[in-house]
Design an enzyme around this catalytic site. Structure first.
Site, PDB file in Angstrom:
ATOM      1  N   GLU A   1      21.665 -31.306 -30.319  1.00 53.36           N
ATOM      2  CA  GLU A   1      21.974 -30.512 -29.119  1.00 53.36           C
ATOM      3  C   GLU A   1      21.784 -29.011 -29.343  1.00 53.36           C
ATOM      4  O   GLU A   1      22.652 -28.205 -29.006  1.00 53.36           O
ATOM      5  CB  GLU A   1      23.403 -30.808 -28.661  1.00 53.36           C
ATOM      6  CG  GLU A   1      23.567 -32.255 -28.246  1.00 53.36           C
ATOM      7  CD  GLU A   1      25.006 -32.641 -27.924  1.00 53.36           C
ATOM      8  OE1 GLU A   1      25.201 -33.355 -26.922  1.00 53.36           O
ATOM      9  OE2 GLU A   1      25.925 -32.263 -28.664  1.00 53.36           O
TER      10      GLU A   1
HETATM   11  C1  ACM Z   1      25.735 -36.124 -30.737  1.00 50.39           C
HETATM   12  O1  ACM Z   1      26.301 -37.016 -30.090  1.00 50.39           O
HETATM   13  N1  ACM Z   1      25.683 -34.895 -30.287  1.00 50.39           N
HETATM   14  C2  ACM Z   1      25.125 -36.416 -32.024  1.00 50.39           C
END
Ligand code: ACM
Length: 416
Positions: free
Chosen positions: A228
């Site tokens: 992310e």
């Molecule tokens: C994640 O769920 N951001 C690895």
């Protein structure tokens, strides 16, 4: 007989129980099976009346995958050493061998690094919702590592970079591109923070942290996050991942990264953790990399069971107990086969979890089924048969004081 490094042979006759194994790990797993075969009252902390009966027979058993674990997020909410140890006890009972600790995130930094002291003392001083947070001293972290090792469980520490780094950016102004420290953060948004990938100071910081964590961690792996990274430009992210891999390697460890890291050039050995996007995992495989399977709609055990669950999120799915059991790591993601997979890992993110009871309620009764996805051959896994065996674990949950979800999908033996 091919028992491998973790398998065991358990022979139970009327006179004798014999466990045979190639390695101590196998003897340990054989003894966990004996615990599971005996009445659950053997787990009691007070003296109990027998009889201590166990069925005779022979069991030959070894795991399908070398990696069977859970990721516990101690960054969004902090959990104490004793709470982590209790979690390790659960993993051991179900023959899991890895505990991945999410030690840093936007909301908190949870491990003492003496050369960067503010990370823990300031960056660790809060958590989601604004509570007091906390961190592990190096001695406490070592205590966790040793406690886990005694139960044949490997600790995988994660420092998530370059995103999910607000706690570090708040602790040290010089890690920010504009030289200004951010404020501490106690919300639950993701994807807004990034290390300054064009500053040399950033790599000195990562090198110092990785050197220390590598020295404190006897296991082979360090997890460096990489998920992310919406606040990091892709042209900055790709070379960043290459440098981070080189740093981890220079300290003698193998890097694990979330699937997004596979967009970069992987060095041999780097392991990618699949959670959402099969293309990223395929990218890793096409570069010769191995994959840990953590599909969010199956094993993100911070997901609610259904729309009435009092804890948890549901962005990936509602995950009832049968949903989290009923999947096959070898066929789940297109282009990712058994030979590409080193194992299965559940993930317990803690945005909504504040107490050990909360952790237990999300974990149980899903954990044993995920352990089985990592251990048993696909052809022996069948929900209708499994749910009856799972129901028999209620006595164990109760005697251990585990706060578990009484799913309607399971034919519990005891009625409440
Ligand atoms: C994640 O769920 N951001 C690895």
């Amino acid at each position: 007989m091919d028992l491998g490094d973790e398998g065991y042979l358990l022979e139970i006759t009327e006179d004798l129980i014999v466990i045979s194994a190639n390695k101590a790990t196998g003897l340990f797993y054989g003894s966990q099976t004996i615990r599971q075969l005996l009445p659950a009252s053997i787990e009691s902390s007070s003296v109990q009346q027998g009889p201590w009966e166990i069925a005779t027979g022979t069991i030959q058993d070894s795991p399908k995958f070398q990696h069977r674990g859970v990721m516990l997020d101690v960054a969004r909410h902090f959990f104490t050493v004793n709470e982590v140890k209790r979690y390790i006890d659960f993993l051991a009972y179900y023959k899991m061998n890895s505990l991945h600790l999410g030690l840093s995130n936007d909301q908190g930094w949870r491990i003492e690094i003496k050369s960067w002291p503010n990370l823990a003392t300031y960056g660790g001083s809060t958590e989601v919702g604004g509570g007091a947070g906390g961190f592990y001293t190096q001695e406490q972290y070592t205590d966790i590592v040793n406690y886990a090792a005694e139960r044949f469980i490997n600790i995988i520490p994660e420092i998530d970079v370059p995103g999910h780094t607000n706690a570090a950016l708040a602790s040290y102004a010089e890690l920010n591109c504009d030289g200004k420290a951010t404020d501490l953060y106690t919300g639950t948004e993701v994807g807004f923070s990034t290390l300054c990938t064009n500053k040399e100071m950033t790599y000195k910081f990562i090198d110092d942290v990785v050197r220390k964590l590598a020295a404190l961690t006897p296991g082979p792996y360090l997890h460096m996050g990489g998920d992310e990274t919406h606040a990091t430009a892709k042209e900055d992210f790709l070379p960043f991942v290459e440098r981070v891999q080189a740093i981890v390697k220079s300290h003698g460890k193998t890097m694990i990264g979330w699937e997004e890291m596979s967009q970069s050039t992987l060095i041999p050995g780097t392991i990618i953790q699949f959670w959402k996007n099969a293309e990223y995992a395929q990218n890793a495989v096409s570069q010769g990399g191995k994959v840990i399977m953590s599909p969010a709609p199956k094993v993100y055990i911070d997901m609610q069971y259904d729309s009435t669950s009092r804890l948890g999120l549901h962005w990936a799915a509602y995950i009832e107990v049968d949903d989290s059991y009923d999947w096959d790591p070898e066929t789940y993601a297109e282009g990712i086969g058994k030979e590409d997979i080193i194992g299965v890992e559940a993930a317990l993110w803690s945005e909504t979890l504040e107490t050990m009871d909360d952790i237990e309620w999300m974990t149980f009764p899903r954990l044993p089924g995920i352990a089985e996805a990592g251990w048993s051959p696909s052809k022996l896994r069948n929900w209708d048969e499994y749910k009856v065996r799972l129901a028999n674990h209620e006595a164990f949950f109760k005697i251990m004081g585990i706060d578990f979800y009484r799913s309607k999908t399971v034919p519990w033996v005891d009625k409440p």
